[in-house]
Design a protein around this motif. Structure first.
Motif, PDB file in Angstrom:
ATOM      1  N   MET A   1       0.237  -1.831   0.394  1.00  0.00           N
ATOM      2  CA  MET A   1       0.005  -0.135  -0.228  1.00  0.00           C
ATOM      3  C   MET A   1       1.049   0.903   0.076  1.00  0.00           C
ATOM      4  O   MET A   1       1.660   1.069   0.358  1.00  0.00           O
ATOM      5  CB  MET A   1      -1.093  -0.378   1.601  1.00  0.00           C
ATOM      6  N   GLU A  28      -7.273  -6.905  13.764  1.00  0.00           N
ATOM      7  CA  GLU A  28      -6.412  -7.745  13.045  1.00  0.00           C
ATOM      8  C   GLU A  28      -6.060  -8.590  13.694  1.00  0.00           C
ATOM      9  O   GLU A  28      -4.993  -9.689  14.069  1.00  0.00           O
ATOM     10  CB  GLU A  28      -4.517  -7.015  12.192  1.00  0.00           C
ATOM     11  N   VAL A 217      -7.349   6.590   9.902  1.00  0.00           N
ATOM     12  CA  VAL A 217      -6.517   5.497   9.283  1.00  0.00           C
ATOM     13  C   VAL A 217      -7.531   4.062   9.515  1.00  0.00           C
ATOM     14  O   VAL A 217      -7.809   4.044  10.131  1.00  0.00           O
ATOM     15  CB  VAL A 217      -5.333   5.109  10.217  1.00  0.00           C
ATOM     16  N   PRO A 219     -10.243   0.800   6.569  1.00  0.00           N
ATOM     17  CA  PRO A 219      -9.977   0.943   5.479  1.00  0.00           C
ATOM     18  C   PRO A 219     -10.802   1.788   4.112  1.00  0.00           C
ATOM     19  O   PRO A 219     -11.195   1.546   3.118  1.00  0.00           O
ATOM     20  CB  PRO A 219     -10.576  -1.052   5.706  1.00  0.00           C
ATOM     21  N   GLU A 220     -12.254   1.854   5.533  1.00  0.00           N
ATOM     22  CA  GLU A 220     -13.099   2.957   4.218  1.00  0.00           C
ATOM     23  C   GLU A 220     -13.337   3.617   5.457  1.00  0.00           C
ATOM     24  O   GLU A 220     -13.098   3.955   6.516  1.00  0.00           O
ATOM     25  CB  GLU A 220     -13.957   1.861   4.498  1.00  0.00           C
ATOM     26  N   GLU A 232      -6.613   4.719   3.475  1.00  0.00           N
ATOM     27  CA  GLU A 232      -7.658   3.603   3.046  1.00  0.00           C
ATOM     28  C   GLU A 232      -6.639   1.956   3.182  1.00  0.00           C
ATOM     29  O   GLU A 232      -6.022   2.170   2.814  1.00  0.00           O
ATOM     30  CB  GLU A 232      -8.615   3.801   1.936  1.00  0.00           C
ATOM     31  N   GLY A 233      -6.795   1.630   4.440  1.00  0.00           N
ATOM     32  CA  GLY A 233      -5.551   0.532   4.890  1.00  0.00           C
ATOM     33  C   GLY A 233      -6.150   0.518   6.426  1.00  0.00           C
ATOM     34  O   GLY A 233      -6.514   0.793   7.183  1.00  0.00           O
ATOM     35  N   LYS A 234      -5.846  -1.030   6.126  1.00  0.00           N
ATOM     36  CA  LYS A 234      -5.720  -1.842   7.759  1.00  0.00           C
ATOM     37  C   LYS A 234      -4.895  -0.848   9.105  1.00  0.00           C
ATOM     38  O   LYS A 234      -3.340  -0.958   8.169  1.00  0.00           O
ATOM     39  CB  LYS A 234      -6.013  -3.363   7.549  1.00  0.00           C
ATOM     40  N   GLU A 237      -0.895  -3.402   8.931  1.00  0.00           N
ATOM     41  CA  GLU A 237      -0.969  -2.762   7.076  1.00  0.00           C
ATOM     42  C   GLU A 237      -0.347  -1.778   6.418  1.00  0.00           C
ATOM     43  O   GLU A 237       1.112  -0.854   6.859  1.00  0.00           O
ATOM     44  CB  GLU A 237      -1.071  -3.489   6.470  1.00  0.00           C
ATOM     45  N   VAL A 238      -0.710  -0.392   7.445  1.00  0.00           N
ATOM     46  CA  VAL A 238      -0.548   0.480   7.172  1.00  0.00           C
ATOM     47  C   VAL A 238       0.727   1.493   8.218  1.00  0.00           C
ATOM     48  O   VAL A 238       2.182   2.524   7.640  1.00  0.00           O
ATOM     49  CB  VAL A 238      -1.335   1.456   7.502  1.00  0.00           C
ATOM     50  N   THR A 241       3.901   0.052   6.596  1.00  0.00           N
ATOM     51  CA  THR A 241       4.307   1.300   5.544  1.00  0.00           C
ATOM     52  C   THR A 241       5.118   2.220   6.303  1.00  0.00           C
ATOM     53  O   THR A 241       6.197   2.450   5.629  1.00  0.00           O
ATOM     54  CB  THR A 241       3.133   1.421   4.231  1.00  0.00           C
TER      55      THR A 241
END
Ligand code: BV8
Ligand code: ZN
Length: 244
Positions: A1, A28, A217, A219-220, A232-234, A237-238, A241
């Protein structure tokens, strides 16, 4: 991402960061969020139970054992859950020497502390603690496997989970700390919350009102009108990154 360079720069150059997390930061780790998250058609916790019945003082007064058993079920669900990359990254970020990072959570699962966070402002209490509804004395006895409401050894009252129920006031000191962290930050990061539960959901607007940038932060994107940017992300994971 990928994260827009402009957003990345805002996060890396912020001096005072205030983070507000909600149930999504524990998703998660396998912990059910409170409201269904469309993509994963995850069983929503609340959809199985009426929140006003389960997480409310009236619900407890009406049927103490049913509410107590719901919390015992949730504690059991939480027992084998581990902190995820987001919890750990936030704990590491709090150690930063160059940025002042304050963590506020609406969650009651204790996973931020399990992930290494020391100072956690728990706005809605903590599911692992119990106290007496009547005399407020902490109850430190082992409640594992206990299926009916325990009688308070101090006053004979009812032992309840030390979480904030709907229509109950938030812990005064926690709320004061959360307000001041929102008033004094230059970056407010809202992570994994639908921003529907007040007064916690109002903190982003407080931050915005004094000039902070508000980044979400999730996903939606939520309907929150004060968000400047949504990554937009979990969360796990964000944060991986972001590598902060
Ligand atoms: C109070 C503890 C007054 C218990 C909880 C009408 C309008 C406005 C307000 C009200 C109103 N009517 C009543 C109110 C007040 C009420 C309220 O806000 N109700 C809402 C529903 C409208 N608030 C209260 O009652 C508060 N008290 O106001 O008291 C007062 C003042 C003085 C004196 C006396 C009284 C108390 C609120 C606290 C309630 N307790 N929890 C327990 O856990 O059992 S709230 C509960 O919801 C949890 O704490 C949870 O954290 C919180 C908020 O939910 P979220 O965390 O946002 O979770 P949700 O599932 O909604 O969203 C998850 C998000 O994550 C989603 O956006 C999803 O997309 C995202 N996501 C999913 N996966 C991921 C992800 N994000 C990132 N990564 C992923 N992998
Ligand atoms: Zn008591």
């Amino acid at each position: 991402m990928d994260i827009e360079p402009e957003v990345l720069a805002l996060i890396q150059h912020a001096k005072r960061v205030t983070i507000l997390t909600g149930a999504g930061v524990s998703a998660e780790s396998g912990v059910a969020t409170f409201r269904a998250y469309k993509e994963e058609t995850q069983e929503s916790l609340w959809s199985q139970y009426d929140p006003q019945k389960m997480a409310s003082i009236d619900g407890f007064r009406e049927n103490p054992n049913r509410v107590w058993q719901w919390y015992q079920w949730r504690r059991n669900e939480l027992k084998n859950k581990e902190p995820n990359d987001a919890h750990k990254a936030i704990a590491k970020w709090q150690q930063s020497k160059t940025q002042n990072v304050t963590l506020i959570t609406q969650n009651v699962d204790g996973l931020h502390q399990a992930g290494g966070s020391k100072d956690v402002i728990e706005l809605h209490g903590n599911i692992w603690r119990n106290h007496c509804l009547q005399c407020l004395a902490d109850y430190n006895g082992d409640v594992d496997g206990v299926e009916t409401v325990i009688e308070c050894p101090e006053c004979g009252g009812q032992i309840r989970p030390s979480v904030v129920w709907f229509s109950e006031a938030l812990p005064e000191q926690a709320w004061r700390d959360a307000e001041s962290a929102s008033y004094s930050c230059d970056l407010f990061l809202s992570v994994g919350t639908s921003s529907q539960v007040y007064p916690a959901a109002g903190l982003a607007a407080l931050a915005k009102s004094q000039g902070a940038t508000v980044i979400e932060v999730n996903p939606e994107p939520t309907e929150s009108s004060v968000v400047d940017y949504c990554i937009e992300g979990k969360a796990g994971e964000v944060f991986k990154t972001l590598n902060i």
